[in-house]
Design a protein around this motif. Structure first.
Motif, PDB file in Angstrom:
ATOM      1  N   GLU A 175       0.825  -1.204   0.000  1.00  0.00           N
ATOM      2  CA  GLU A 175       0.000   0.000   0.000  1.00  0.00           C
ATOM      3  C   GLU A 175       0.863   1.259   0.000  1.00  0.00           C
ATOM      4  OE1 GLU A 175      -4.146   1.711   1.847  1.00  0.00           O
ATOM      5  OE2 GLU A 175      -3.303  -0.157   2.625  1.00  0.00           O
TER       6      GLU A 175
ATOM      7  N   VAL B 187      -1.868   6.985   1.745  1.00  0.00           N
ATOM      8  CA  VAL B 187      -2.624   5.982   2.494  1.00  0.00           C
ATOM      9  C   VAL B 187      -3.613   6.669   3.433  1.00  0.00           C
ATOM     10  CG1 VAL B 187      -2.488   4.164   4.259  1.00  0.00           C
ATOM     11  CG2 VAL B 187      -0.863   4.175   2.355  1.00  0.00           C
TER      12      VAL B 187
ATOM     13  N   ASN C  66       2.162   1.677  -3.621  1.00  0.00           N
ATOM     14  CA  ASN C  66       1.065   2.115  -4.485  1.00  0.00           C
ATOM     15  C   ASN C  66       0.690   3.564  -4.203  1.00  0.00           C
ATOM     16  OD1 ASN C  66       0.888  -0.375  -5.713  1.00  0.00           O
ATOM     17  ND2 ASN C  66      -0.812  -1.103  -4.458  1.00  0.00           N
TER      18      ASN C  66
END
Length: 230
Positions: free
Chosen positions: A6, A220, A9
């Motif tokens: 995460e 995030v 990304n």
């Protein structure tokens, strides 16, 4: 999805936004970091010009909101900070690799520049408030300055805090220990993070390791907040 997936990304999403959104605020960091990089090798850096860059970068990222004492001052209030940051003793902090932050001398220099910024702002904040403010100068402001000028620590704002808290990578409260826990995380996943970082550069500017963490965990936290609001 685990923390490292995460994070990567999120960092890629943040980075690509800066590529696709013309004149988007994501590029404010790039402009600021680049001029401070160039200033470190300039025998006569223009501190007024650098102060303007720093002020606009801070404004882009929320440091001139209505509740901020900076809103009551012009950009020249940042010039003494610019002069401090450009001192050769802080060259070791510019774009510093995470592993180097374990070195005692680097830790000392980091602590010194952080404290110097806090000490500069304290009387200014008191003047604006019209009283002596008991709380410490916000680590959000100080870390944003350090990210924009040296790239040595993530900007510890709300979305970044939420991002690291999601996977319990480090504490939500800023402290020097928090920085070393981020170092642990980077070292643990060094190969994958470095592979991702190699794709994050613009023209002659290479994103430092701490900027990757800054972007990734901010994204995030931002996406988590957006999801919670639905």
């Amino acid at each position: 999805m685990d923390a490292i997936d995460e994070l990567i990304n999120g960092a890629k999403t943040f980075y690509e936004d800066a590529r696709t959104s013309e004149n988007g605020r994501s590029t404010s960091w790039e402009h600021c970091y680049r001029v401070f990089r160039d200033a470190r090798i300039d025998p006569s850096p223009d501190c007024d010009y650098l102060s303007l860059h720093l002020a606009f970068y801070l404004a882009s990222w929320g440091m001139y909101r209505g509740s901020s004492f900076l809103l009551q001052k012009d950009y020249k209030v940042l010039t003494p900070i610019v002069e401090k940051i450009l001192k050769p003793e802080y060259d070791c902090l510019f774009g510093v690799a995470c592993v180097s932050l374990r070195e005692s001398e680097v830790q000392e220099r980091y602590t010194n520049v952080y404290d110097d910024i806090a000490e500069h702002f304290r009387p200014i904040r008191n003047e604006v408030a019209g009283r002596e403010v008991a709380s410490s100068v916000s680590p959000v402001l100080i870390t944003k300055i350090l990210m924009g000028t040296l790239g040595c620590v993530p900007a510890y704002d709300r979305f970044f805090q939420d991002g690291v808290a999601t996977y319990k990578v480090t504490t939500q409260e800023y402290s020097p220990e928090f920085v070393l826990r981020l170092v642990d995380f980077y070292e643990e996943h060094n190969d994958r993070l470095e592979e991702a970082r190699r794709g994050m550069r613009t023209e002659d500017l290479i994103y430092p390791q701490m900027k990757l963490l800054d972007m990734g965990f901010w994204q995030v936290g931002f996406e988590k907040d957006a999801g919670d609001a639905k």
